[in-house]
Design a protein around this motif. Structure first.
Motif, PDB file in Angstrom:
ATOM      1  N   THR A 189      31.831  57.218  49.480  1.00  0.00           N
ATOM      2  CA  THR A 189      32.044  56.815  48.095  1.00  0.00           C
ATOM      3  C   THR A 189      31.261  55.529  47.858  1.00  0.00           C
ATOM      4  N   VAL A 190      30.747  55.373  46.649  1.00  0.00           N
ATOM      5  CA  VAL A 190      30.035  54.141  46.306  1.00  0.00           C
ATOM      6  C   VAL A 190      30.707  53.528  45.082  1.00  0.00           C
ATOM      7  N   ASP A 191      31.210  52.312  45.227  1.00  0.00           N
ATOM      8  CA  ASP A 191      31.815  51.587  44.116  1.00  0.00           C
ATOM      9  C   ASP A 191      30.970  50.364  43.802  1.00  0.00           C
ATOM     10  N   ILE A 247      30.733  49.528  54.426  1.00  0.00           N
ATOM     11  CA  ILE A 247      29.516  48.759  54.187  1.00  0.00           C
ATOM     12  C   ILE A 247      29.625  48.031  52.847  1.00  0.00           C
ATOM     13  N   ILE A 248      29.269  46.761  52.859  1.00  0.00           N
ATOM     14  CA  ILE A 248      29.236  45.993  51.616  1.00  0.00           C
ATOM     15  C   ILE A 248      27.791  45.582  51.357  1.00  0.00           C
ATOM     16  N   PHE A 249      27.248  46.108  50.262  1.00  0.00           N
ATOM     17  CA  PHE A 249      25.860  45.841  49.883  1.00  0.00           C
ATOM     18  C   PHE A 249      25.892  44.772  48.796  1.00  0.00           C
ATOM     19  N   PRO A 299      32.690  54.276  53.449  1.00  0.00           N
ATOM     20  CA  PRO A 299      32.573  53.906  52.046  1.00  0.00           C
ATOM     21  C   PRO A 299      31.624  52.726  51.857  1.00  0.00           C
ATOM     22  N   VAL A 300      31.000  52.670  50.689  1.00  0.00           N
ATOM     23  CA  VAL A 300      30.056  51.595  50.376  1.00  0.00           C
ATOM     24  C   VAL A 300      30.527  50.855  49.123  1.00  0.00           C
ATOM     25  N   LEU A 301      30.586  49.532  49.232  1.00  0.00           N
ATOM     26  CA  LEU A 301      30.825  48.689  48.058  1.00  0.00           C
ATOM     27  C   LEU A 301      29.512  48.007  47.688  1.00  0.00           C
ATOM     28  N   VAL A 302      29.081  48.197  46.439  1.00  0.00           N
ATOM     29  CA  VAL A 302      27.976  47.395  45.937  1.00  0.00           C
ATOM     30  C   VAL A 302      28.606  46.182  45.267  1.00  0.00           C
ATOM     31  N   ALA A 303      28.487  45.021  45.933  1.00  0.00           N
ATOM     32  CA  ALA A 303      29.087  43.790  45.421  1.00  0.00           C
ATOM     33  C   ALA A 303      28.061  43.110  44.523  1.00  0.00           C
ATOM     34  N   ALA A 304      28.260  43.266  43.217  1.00  0.00           N
ATOM     35  CA  ALA A 304      27.324  42.700  42.240  1.00  0.00           C
ATOM     36  C   ALA A 304      27.673  41.229  42.061  1.00  0.00           C
ATOM     37  N   ASN A 305      26.959  40.387  42.786  1.00  0.00           N
ATOM     38  CA  ASN A 305      27.303  38.968  42.897  1.00  0.00           C
ATOM     39  C   ASN A 305      26.618  38.114  41.812  1.00  0.00           C
ATOM     40  N   LYS A 306      27.049  36.886  41.725  1.00  0.00           N
ATOM     41  CA  LYS A 306      26.488  35.866  40.818  1.00  0.00           C
ATOM     42  C   LYS A 306      26.790  36.169  39.352  1.00  0.00           C
ATOM     43  N   MET A 307      27.966  36.746  39.121  1.00  0.00           N
ATOM     44  CA  MET A 307      28.385  37.034  37.750  1.00  0.00           C
ATOM     45  C   MET A 307      28.595  35.761  36.933  1.00  0.00           C
ATOM     46  N   ASP A 308      28.599  34.613  37.593  1.00  0.00           N
ATOM     47  CA  ASP A 308      28.718  33.347  36.858  1.00  0.00           C
ATOM     48  C   ASP A 308      27.436  33.027  36.087  1.00  0.00           C
ATOM     49  N   LEU A 309      26.318  33.635  36.465  1.00  0.00           N
ATOM     50  CA  LEU A 309      25.051  33.370  35.769  1.00  0.00           C
ATOM     51  C   LEU A 309      24.991  34.192  34.486  1.00  0.00           C
TER      52      LEU A 309
END
Ligand code: GTP
Ligand code: MG
Length: 256
Positions: A228-230, A104-106, A150-160
């Motif tokens: 697992t959560v990354d 899962i990608i959150f 497994p779960v990935l928390v994709a912390a997006n918009k790092m360009d801001l």
């Protein structure tokens, strides 16, 4: 026993998360290697994608690039779902009905969750996803148990420039989930007291995410139920040089 067709199944990565996080933008990038203007999603969408070079699927570490199995192992499906609060059943039903979700990608907007209300919304959604995984694990009747998801928390918009860094995204979400967990438990208790049913305690246990006790929640607790959560930062689109999602590709590679 497994048929050849069953073993050749292409793994599915489920994309979830609040509206506006960038799920469809990432889906477009994965499918076409470019980004276009997206609109808020109202229905789920599955696309076929290939893991880009130089990332190597974990299952192919010992294969040579000429091997047809190596090329096959780069293939995966992305299932994009709508993030709107009223349309989240499209995503959550995948966790209860289908058994074929590999990971899962959150996806979240790392700038938006600096705001209390966005953080709450994201934390509630992630809490519910993790609780669904926990229930799947604890209620499994087969002796082998379900596969680990497994779960990935994709912390997006790092360009801001207002985006929170990875470590803070993780902390904030854990804090937000602790609060959701506390609120849910209190509501269940109050409701239970009103009804004075006998199964209250069982329910309370089943609805409690992670370990018991009053302490705060952390993602490490999910290891007990095989999850697992990354939390990894990236940006799908950016003003100048296009996206930067190498850490997400690497995570996908590790689970392919
Ligand atoms: P729903 O379909 O409503 O659940 O939202 P979604 O998660 O699919 O969001 P979507 O992909 O449609 O992206 C929402 C907006 O964020 C779009 O205008 C994107 O162009 C923008 N966006 C996506 N990724 C990034 C990024 O990395 N940086 C910036 N600055 N904007 C982004
Ligand atoms: Mg969308």
């Amino acid at each position: 026993y497994r048929t050849a067709a069953a073993t050749a199944t292409v793994p599915t990565f489920l994309l979830v998360g609040p509206s506006g996080g960038g799920k469809t933008a990432f889906t477009t990038l994965a499918e076409r290697n470019t980004t276009t203007q997206t609109h808020t999603s109202t229905t789920p969408l599955t696309v076929s994608a290939l893991l880009p070079f130089p990332h190597v699927p974990a299952s192919s570490h010992y294969r040579s690039p000429g091997d047809p199995a190596f090329e096959r192992s780069r293939r995966f499906l992305l299932l994009d779902t709508p993030g709107h609060g009223k349309l989240r059943h499209h995503a959550t039903s995948q966790l209860t009905d289908a058994k074929s979700i590999k990971a899962i990608i959150f996806v979240i907007d790392a700038a938006a969750i600096a705001e209390e209300s966005s953080l709450n919304d994201a934390a509630e959604y992630l809490h519910d996803i993790l609780l669904a995984l926990q229930k799947r694990h604890t209620m499994a009747t087969s002796s082998k148990g379900p596969k680990e998801v497994p779960v990935l928390v994709a912390a997006n918009k790092m360009d801001l420039f207002t985006a929170l860094p990875e470590g803070l995204v993780k902390k904030q979400l854990e804090k937000g989930i602790s609060e959701v967990r506390g609120r849910r438990a209190r509501a269940l208790k109050d409701g239970g007291a009103a009804l004075s049913g006998r199964d209250d305690e069982v329910d309370e246990e089943r609805e409690w995410l992670g370990e018991g006790g009053e302490g705060s929640f952390d993602f490490g607790m999910m290891a007990e139920v095989g999850t697992t959560v990354d939390v990894l930062g990236g940006n799908v689109v950016s003003g100048k040089e296009g996206g930067e999602v190498g850490k997400w590709w690497e995570w996908i590679a590790e689970h392919l």
